[in-house]
Design a protein around this motif. Structure first.
Motif, PDB file in Angstrom:
ATOM      1  N   ALA A 237       0.828  -1.224   0.000  1.00  0.00           N
ATOM      2  CA  ALA A 237       0.000   0.000   0.000  1.00  0.00           C
ATOM      3  C   ALA A 237       0.852   1.259   0.000  1.00  0.00           C
ATOM      4  O   ALA A 237       0.390   2.321  -0.445  1.00  0.00           O
ATOM      5  CB  ALA A 237      -0.935   0.006   1.202  1.00  0.00           C
ATOM      6  N   GLY A 238       2.081   1.160   0.484  1.00  0.00           N
ATOM      7  CA  GLY A 238       2.944   2.333   0.519  1.00  0.00           C
ATOM      8  C   GLY A 238       3.164   2.943  -0.852  1.00  0.00           C
ATOM      9  O   GLY A 238       3.371   4.161  -0.977  1.00  0.00           O
ATOM     10  N   GLU A 239       3.114   2.113  -1.879  1.00  0.00           N
ATOM     11  CA  GLU A 239       3.346   2.613  -3.240  1.00  0.00           C
ATOM     12  C   GLU A 239       2.245   3.567  -3.696  1.00  0.00           C
ATOM     13  O   GLU A 239       2.428   4.332  -4.643  1.00  0.00           O
ATOM     14  CB  GLU A 239       3.461   1.428  -4.200  1.00  0.00           C
ATOM     15  N   LEU A 240       1.117   3.533  -3.014  1.00  0.00           N
ATOM     16  CA  LEU A 240       0.015   4.434  -3.380  1.00  0.00           C
ATOM     17  C   LEU A 240       0.366   5.886  -3.117  1.00  0.00           C
ATOM     18  O   LEU A 240      -0.300   6.787  -3.637  1.00  0.00           O
ATOM     19  CB  LEU A 240      -1.251   4.070  -2.601  1.00  0.00           C
ATOM     20  N   ILE A 241       1.393   6.137  -2.313  1.00  0.00           N
ATOM     21  CA  ILE A 241       1.807   7.508  -2.061  1.00  0.00           C
ATOM     22  C   ILE A 241       2.232   8.178  -3.368  1.00  0.00           C
ATOM     23  O   ILE A 241       2.062   9.395  -3.538  1.00  0.00           O
ATOM     24  CB  ILE A 241       2.947   7.558  -1.016  1.00  0.00           C
ATOM     25  N   ILE A 242       2.750   7.408  -4.308  1.00  0.00           N
ATOM     26  CA  ILE A 242       3.161   7.979  -5.600  1.00  0.00           C
ATOM     27  C   ILE A 242       1.943   8.449  -6.375  1.00  0.00           C
ATOM     28  O   ILE A 242       1.932   9.546  -6.943  1.00  0.00           O
ATOM     29  CB  ILE A 242       3.961   6.951  -6.428  1.00  0.00           C
ATOM     30  N   PHE A 243       0.895   7.625  -6.381  1.00  0.00           N
ATOM     31  CA  PHE A 243      -0.342   8.018  -7.059  1.00  0.00           C
ATOM     32  C   PHE A 243      -0.941   9.251  -6.399  1.00  0.00           C
ATOM     33  O   PHE A 243      -1.363  10.193  -7.079  1.00  0.00           O
ATOM     34  CB  PHE A 243      -1.339   6.860  -7.042  1.00  0.00           C
ATOM     35  N   CYS A 244      -0.976   9.257  -5.067  1.00  0.00           N
ATOM     36  CA  CYS A 244      -1.533  10.410  -4.340  1.00  0.00           C
ATOM     37  C   CYS A 244      -0.733  11.671  -4.631  1.00  0.00           C
ATOM     38  O   CYS A 244      -1.300  12.759  -4.811  1.00  0.00           O
ATOM     39  CB  CYS A 244      -1.539  10.137  -2.840  1.00  0.00           C
TER      40      CYS A 244
END
Length: 361
Positions: A237-244
């Motif tokens: 889920a940490g990778e979602l920071i890039i999308f955000c």
């Protein structure tokens, strides 16, 4: 894409390139990349929309101050999506399944919004995409995403409802997870769309909520932080920071042109996918109720419409001068910039409250 290149360079050229594996560094670069794309492409897109007369239609029964906005270029959401997806694909770990799920949901809702805008603005059909078909295709996309998350869940925590503030209040949803995810994704999508009625009113809250969700994604994707904060650990889920971060950058870039008085509006092609993306992120990191708090402006806009319609059908009377809520305040005499900025301030406060739930347990 660039992460893989950096890894190869780090192992074969210089170890310094491995610094690009840092989530925070890539988040910053994603923000700047999306922002630059918007600022560079925005003027050309606006001229193109003006040339083909793809302009805003203004209702006669709305605030009279909106009449001069007729003809303002619309469908600018394509600019947001182009910057968002380009920055995401450039700086994300492309083997992460959540990244591709978000890309798929965003594109699906963007297609629905594009068809609606195309029918209204190009084909000059005031009905656009009929509501029943719009909700049908939104439901298909949302249920597909919900089903994928339910079937692919690795731990029970990934399908439980986490109640903010209360440390040990966790509700096992089971198959009800599908219904919750569906309502969060579709509800957020349409709520953002309803809020997109004034210059810049919807886009900055989207940026702020995305920034708030980025914090939750970072914490949920780190086993140590998740354990310390007592939130579900969601691997990857940490990778979602890039999308955000990319969404925040694209949103700020679009706001450059969408700020009062707006040079371009996002249209359904922008509002629907942005809301769906925020809803999907909240579902992945198990923070649906926190999204309800942070996105309080969107909630108020949607609830105002529901109450207005219900009241008129049941009693023949209207609760508000006009719905959604921002029009009510306009008809009360508030200047448009005042409504916009006050809704922004409310969103800042609500996002801070949402972030505070990480520690208040």
């Amino acid at each position: 894409m660039l992460l893989e290149l950096a890894r190869w360079l780090g192992h074969h050229v210089h170890g310094g390139f491995l610094a690009f594996e840092s989530l925070t560094l890539r988040a910053i670069l994603a923000t700047l990349t999306a922002l630059f794309i918007c600022l560079a492409v925005g003027p050309r897109m606006i001229r193109w929309l003006e040339r083909y007369k793809i302009g805003q239609c203004v209702r006669d029964d709305g605030p009279k101050t909106h009449l001069p906005k007729a003809g303002t270029p619309t469908m600018g959401g394509v600019l947001i999506l182009a910057a968002l997806l380009a920055a995401t694909l450039l700086w994300s770990e492309l083997r992460n399944r959540y990244v591709w799920l978000l890309v798929a949901v965003t594109l699906a809702f963007a297609l629905i919004g594009w068809v609606d805008d195309y029918k209204k603005l190009v084909r000059r059909d005031p009905r656009g995409l009929p509501a029943r078909w719009k909700y049908f295709w939104q439901s298909v996309a949302a249920l597909a995403a919900a089903l994928y998350l339910y079937v692919s869940a690795d731990t029970p925590a990934q399908t439980q409802l986490l109640v903010p503030v209360f440390k040990r209040v966790v509700i096992d949803l089971g198959p009800a997870f599908l219904a919750l995810a569906y309502f969060v994704i579709v509800g957020t999508s349409n709520s953002v769309n309803l809020a997109d009625g004034l210059d810049g009113l919807a886009i900055l809250p989207c940026v702020l909520v995305a920034a708030g969700l980025a914090v939750f994604a970072y914490a949920a994707g780190n086993v140590h932080f998740a354990g310390y904060l007592n939130i579900p650990y969601v691997a990857g889920a940490g990778e979602l920071i890039i999308f955000c971060a990319a969404l925040a950058g694209a949103g700020l870039g679009f706001l450059w042109f969408n700020a009062y008085p707006a040079q371009v509006f996002m249209g359904d092609v922008g509002a629907l996918p942005l809301g769906a993306a925020l809803g999907t992120i909240a579902v992945i990191v198990r923070q649906e109720l926190v999204l309800f708090i942070m996105g309080g402006v969107f909630v108020m806009e949607a609830v105002s419409v529901i109450l207005q319609v219900a009241s008129f059908k049941l009693t023949g009377r209207r609760i508000f001068h006009m719905a959604p809520l921002h029009h009510h305040f306009e008809l009360k005499g508030w200047p448009e910039p005042r409504v916009i900025v006050r809704f922004w301030i409310i969103t800042v406060v609500l996002v801070l409250i949402g972030l505070a739930t990480l520690k208040i347990r």
